[in-house]
Design an enzyme around this catalytic site. Structure first.
Site, mmCIF file in Angstrom:
data_model
loop_
_atom_site.group_PDB
_atom_site.id
_atom_site.type_symbol
_atom_site.label_atom_id
_atom_site.label_comp_id
_atom_site.label_asym_id
_atom_site.label_seq_id
_atom_site.Cartn_x
_atom_site.Cartn_y
_atom_site.Cartn_z
ATOM 1 N N ARG A 164 41.446 47.389 31.144
ATOM 2 C CA ARG A 164 43.053 47.814 31.732
ATOM 3 C C ARG A 164 43.563 48.708 31.955
ATOM 4 N NH1 ARG A 164 48.001 45.033 30.519
ATOM 5 N NH2 ARG A 164 46.735 43.073 29.180
ATOM 6 N N GLU A 187 55.312 46.865 25.694
ATOM 7 C CA GLU A 187 54.185 48.027 26.433
ATOM 8 C C GLU A 187 54.587 48.494 27.860
ATOM 9 O OE1 GLU A 187 49.723 46.923 25.687
ATOM 10 O OE2 GLU A 187 50.862 45.368 26.167
#
Length: 819
Positions: A361, A767
Site C-alpha cells: 500500500r 483512513e
C-alpha cells in the site's frame, strides 16, 4: 468543536436529507422529492415519503454509554468465579540466545497457578497471521525487547510480578540490527523487492529540465488506543472455550487460539462487544494475548484474563512502520512531473506480521493524487530487532504519500511556484493521464473538484498573499499556508479478504437482532449498520438490537480494517434484510388484501401500498403472521467486492474498488525563538460519497486528521542504543491534545458525491482523512522559508516536525534567533 464545524455539520445534515440512494439496491424506501437513483439510471415515481435513518446525522449508538462510563469493555466484564490473571514476561534483550530457562522458583510463589513457556504449548507455537514466523513464546532465541518469553498465571498482577522476579535466565547476547539503515547495510530483509514501472524512467529523468534527488524518513507511531490489549478466556465443557477479546479480527483470534491449544476452530468462540480504539493495532496482535489467556485456561481449568498496562502495551506491541525512501524526480519548467524513481525501505521489526501488504500500500500511494508518466518504484521490508510493526490507520499509504508530497514541495521551491499550483497541475485527468503506477484506471477523479471548491471556500489565494505580507513585516513570527490533496484506494489489497457476512433475526413481535462480522472500536460502524438495517427492513432504529460480534454468529470474517467495514458489512446486512423482505411481502399483501406485493413500502414500522400510507399494517403484525404461517424470520447475508485482483510479480492489476478524495487548507504560525507553532486554521473538504450517517463521518474526518497531525508533529518514538523503547508512557510520548487542534476548525463533506456500486452510495472514511494531516508539513515549510533572506528556499524539515526540528530548520535556512 468550533462553531464553524457545527455550522458545516448542520449543512451536511440538511443536504443529506433529500438525496436518494445510489447503490442500485432493490430498496423499497422511496423519496418523494424526485426520483430514486440506481446504478442503472432508472427512476421510480413515489407519492409517499417514508422515514428512513439513512443519510441523516445521529448520535453514536453507544454515545451515552461512553460518556456515562456504562459501556462494557473486556476489563469491565464481571470477574467469573475463580478467575485468574496472566502477565506476559518479555525479553530484556533485542537479540540473544537463551542458554538457561528456570521457572521452578516462580511456580512456588504463593498464589501462582501456572508458569508457562514454549514447551507447554500443546499445538502450534505460532501467532503470525500468515507467514508462520512469529512464535507465541520464545524457544531458543529472542529477536526483540519485549518478545514474549513466558506467561505467569496467578491470583493477582502483584503475584505475577513476584513470580517473574524469581525466574532464572541466562543469555548469550547476539549482534542486533536496530535501524533501517543498519538493515540495508547488512542486507537484513523480510521480503523480496516489489517493483512497479512504466516508460523509460532513465531517459525521462536525463531529459527533464528540472531534476533533483533526496531522501525522506518518516517515523513510527504508537496506536495509543484508550483501551490497551485485553483478553478473557473461559474454559467450558467438553474442551471448548469462549474468549472475550479486544480485537479487530475475531476470526483470526479464533483460529490462532485453536492452533495454540491444538484444537479445531469450532471449539472456540471469540466475542467482541466493542474496543476502546484500535487503529490497526488490534488487527493481528490481539491474537497473542488471547492465545496466552486461553493457554492459561487450558492448564488451570479456570477463567484467565490478560490485560496490559500502558507501559507493557507500548513496549510489547508493534507500531506504525518507519520508512526510509530515496527519490530521483524530473519536472518540466511549468511544474509538471515527468519522471520519478523511488527506492523505499520499511522497518518491519523482527517478524513479518502485515509488513508485506503494508509495503504494497506504500507503493500504491506513492502517486497520491498525481499522474506520473514515467516511473520506477521499488520497495522492500527490512528486518530489525525491534517490536514487530503492524497495521496502523492508512496501512503504509501515509508513508508513501509523504514521499511524493516532499517531491512536490521541492519542485515548487526550485521553480519558485506556489506548491498548491504544482500539486494541481499534476492531478490525474482524462486519458492518458488516468492510469496509476499499477495500471488501474482512475475514473472520474475528484481531486480537481475538491481543489476548486476548497480553495474558493477557504479563500486560499487571498490568504496566501496576506501571509506573505505579514511575513515581510514580522521578524520573529512567521506564518505559512498549504493545500493538501488526498486520493486513497479502498479495498483489502488481498482480494480474498473483501468479503463479509451478516445474520439478521426478526422476532414474532417485530423486534430485530442484528449480527454482522465487523467490530466496533468507536468509529461508529454499528451505528451505520443499524441505520442500514432499519432502512432495509423499514423499522425504527429503536426496534433493532445490535449484538456483539461473535464467531458463532458470523463465521470466517475479515478484519475490520482497510476502511472497508461499512462497505463490506453494510452490503451483507442489506443482503440479509432483502431476503427477509422478500419472504414478508406476500404475507403483508395478504393482510392488506392487495394484489401486487412488489408495490408495498416497508417504512417506520409500517407496511402499506406505495402512495397509500393510510392503508397500512404494522410490521410487527406481519412478523407475527409470518411466524403463524411457518415462514423463516432469520436470514444470513453475504457480500464480496467484485473485480479486485493484483499481481505483485507484474506490478499490475486493480487492487481497489474505488478511490476516496479529500483536501485540506492549513495555516500555521511559527515562533523563531522556540520553534513552537500553532495550527491557526484548518479547512477540510472530504469525499465520503453519500454519507450513511453524516455525523459519524464528520467525527471520523476530524479524528483522523488530528491523528495524522500527531504522527508528523509531536509523536516521536525514541529508542536506546540497546534496543529499549524510551518513550513508553504518556509522560514521554506526546499525542495531540486540545492545544494541537486547529484554533479554527472547519470540516465539510463533499456534496452530490454518491458512489456507484457501494452500499447506498457511500464511501469509506476511516483512513483517508488521516493523510490530510500531511499538509501541516507544507504549511510549516512555507512559514520557515519566511525566515530566509532568499526568495525561494528548500526547507530541510525533519519528521516528526517537533519544535526542536522546526528550530533546527529555521537555523538551516540562515536565520538566527539571537537578539
Amino acid at each position: 468543536m468550533s462553531s464553524d464545524t457545527t455550522m458545516h455539520m448542520s449543512a451536511a445534515v440538511h443536504e443529506s436529507g433529500g438525496h436518494a440512494d445510489a447503490s442500485g439496491s432493490a430498496s423499497q424506501h422511496l423519496d418523494t422529492s424526485g426520483a430514486s437513483e440506481g446504478s442503472g439510471g432508472g427512476t421510480v415515481e413515489a407519492k409517499a415519503r417514508p422515514k428512513s435513518p439513512l443519510h441523516l446525522s445521529t448520535i453514536h449508538e453507544s454515545g451515552y454509554l461512553h460518556t456515562s462510563g456504562e459501556a462494557i469493555y473486556v476489563d469491565d466484564i464481571p470477574a467469573p468465579r475463580g478467575m485468574l490473571v496472566g502477565m506476559v514476561v518479555g525479553s530484556p534483550y533485542p537479540r540473544a540466545r537463551i542458554l538457561k530457562r528456570d521457572v521452578s522458583a516462580a511456580k512456588l510463589v504463593p498464589g501462582v497457578a501456572a508458569v508457562l513457556t514454549a514447551e507447554d504449548i500443546p499445538g502450534h507455537n505460532d501467532v503470525a497471521p500468515f507467514t508462520h514466523d512469529e512464535p507465541l513464546l520464545a524457544e531458543d532465541e529472542v529477536f526483540a525487547v519485549g518478545q514474549s518469553l513466558a506467561v505467569v498465571i496467578a491470583d493477582s498482577y502483584e503475584t505475577c510480578r513476584k513470580a517473574a522476579a524469581k525466574m532464572v535466565w541466562e543469555w548469550e547476547e547476539l549482534p542486533a540490527v536496530l535501524t533501517v539503515q543498519d538493515a540495508i547495510q547488512q542486507q537484513s530483509y523480510l521480503t523480496e523487492p516489489h517493483v512497479m514501472k512504466r516508460g523509460d524512467v532513465d531517459q525521462a529523468l536525463a531529459e527533464a529540465p528540472v531534476r533533483f534527488q533526496g531522501e525522506v524518513s518518516t517515523g513510527g507511531q504508537d496506536h495509543f488506543y484508550l483501551e490497551t490489549h485485553a483478553a478473557l478466556a473461559l474454559p467450558l465443557e467438553d474442551g471448548t472455550y469462549h474468549v472475550y477479546s479486544s480485537t479487530q479480527h475475531p476470526s483470526e483470534v479464533q483460529a490462532k487460539v485453536a492452533e495454540a491449544l491444538g484444537i479445531r476452530s469450532h471449539q472456540v468462540v471469540v466475542e467482541v462487544k466493542r474496543m476502546g480504539g484500535g487503529f490497526g493495532g488490534k488487527e493481528t496482535q490481539g491474537a497473542i494475548f488471547a492465545s496466552l489467556a486461553a493457554l492459561g485456561s487450558l492448564y488451570t481449568k479456570r477463567p484467565v484474563k490478560i490485560w496490559l498496562n500502558r507501559d507493557q502495551d507500548m513496549v510489547q506491541t508493534g507500531k506504525r512502520h518507519p520508512f526510509f525512501s530515496r527519490y530521483d524526480a524530473g519536472f518540466d519548467n511549468d511544474g509538471k512531473l515527468l519522471a520519478l524513481r523511488v527506492e523505499g525501505f520499511s522497518d518491519g521489526g523482527w517478524t513479518s506480521d502485515l509488513s508485506g501488504p503494508i509495503l504494497d500500500r506504500y507503493m500504491f500511494h506513492l502517486d497520491n493524487a498525481y499522474y506520473i508518466p514515467s516511473l520506477r518504484l521499488e520497495a522492500r521490508v527490512a528486518r530489525t530487532n525491534t517490536v514487530s510493526n503492524t497495521a496502523f490507520r492508512g496501512f503504509g499509504g501515509p508513508q508513501g504519500m509523504v514521499v511524493v508530497e516532499t517531491v512536490m514541495e521541492e519542485a515548487a521551491a526550485r521553480l519558485g511556484m506556489d506548491p498548491a499550483v504544482v500539486r494541481q497541475r499534476n492531478f490525474y485527468g482524462p486519458a492518458p493521464r488516468n492510469m496509476t503506477p499499477y495500471w488501474q484506471e482512475v475514473p472520474a477523479d475528484r481531486s480537481q473538484r475538491v481543489y476548486d471548491e476548497l480553495t474558493v471556500s477557504s479563500n486560499y489565494a487571498e490568504r496566501r498573499k496576506e501571509i506573505d505580507t505579514f511575513n515581510a513585516s514580522s521578524t520573529w513570527i512567521k506564518r505559512g499556508i498549504s493545500y493538501q490533496p488526498v486520493k486513497f484506494g479502498i479495498s483489502f489489497t488481498n482480494s480474498m479478504l473483501n468479503q463479509a457476512g451478516a445474520f439478521v433475526l426478526v422476532y414474532a413481535d417485530g423486534s430485530v437482532q442484528l449480527n454482522h462480522g465487523g467490530t466496533e472500536m468507536g468509529q461508529g460502524l454499528h451505528t451505520k449498520m443499524i441505520s442500514v438495517c432499519a432502512h432495509e427492513l423499514g423499522v425504527p432504529v429503536e426496534d433493532i438490537r445490535l449484538m456483539s460480534t461473535a464467531t458463532d454468529k458470523v463465521p470466517n470474517t475479515s478484519a475490520t480494517a482497510a476502511s472497508s467495514g461499512s462497505d463490506l458489512n453494510g452490503a451483507a446486512v442489506q443482503n440479509a434484510c432483502q431476503k427477509l423482505i422478500k419472504r414478508l411481502r406476500p404475507i403483508a399483501a395478504s393482510l392488506l388484501q392487495v394484489d401486487d406485493p412488489s408495490a408495498l413500502v416497508f417504512a417506520d414500522g409500517w407496511v402499506y401500498p406505495n402512495g397509500q400510507p393510510e392503508h397500512k399494517v404494522a410490521f410487527s403484525a406481519v412478523a407475527m403472521q409470518a411466524y403463524v404461517e411457518q415462514v423463516s424470520l432469520s436470514a444470513t447475508g453475504f457480500y464480496r467486492t467484485p473485480d479486485i485482483a493484483y499481481s505483485a510479480a507484474e506490478g499490475r492489476g486493480k487492487p481497489f474498488h474505488y478511490f476516496a478524495y479529500g483536501g485540506a487548507v492549513l495555516e500555521v504560525e511559527v515562533n523563531a525563538f522556540t520553534g513552537e507553532y500553532r495550527l491557526l486554521r484548518a479547512d477540510i473538504l472530504h469525499d465520503v460519497g453519500h454519507s450513511l450517517v453524516p455525523s459519524i463521518d464528520q467525527g471520523q474526518v476530524e479524528g483522523a486528521f488530528i491523528q495524522g497531525l500527531g504522527w508528523l508533529t509531536c509523536e516521536e518514538l525514541v529508542w536506546s542504543k540497546d534496543g529499549h523503547l524510551r518513550t513508553h508512557s504518556p509522560d514521554t510520548y506526546k499525542i495531540p491534545a486540545v492545544g494541537e487542534a486547529p484554533v479554527d476548525f472547519r470540516v465539510h463533506l463533499l456534496e452530490r458525491a454518491a458512489q456507484d456500486n457501494v452500499i447506498h452510495g457511500s464511501k469509506a472514511v476511516g483512513e483517508p482523512p488521516f493523510m490530510l494531516g500531511i499538509g501541516i508539513v507544507s504549511a510549516l515549510r512555507h512559514a520557515i522559508a519566511g525566515f530566509s533572506s532568499q526568495a525561494h528556499v528548500s526547507v530541510p524539515l525533519a519528521l516528526p516536525a517537533t519544535p526542536e526540528a522546526v528550530l533546527r530548520a529555521i537555523e538551516d535556512v540562515g536565520f538566527s534567533s539571537t537578539l
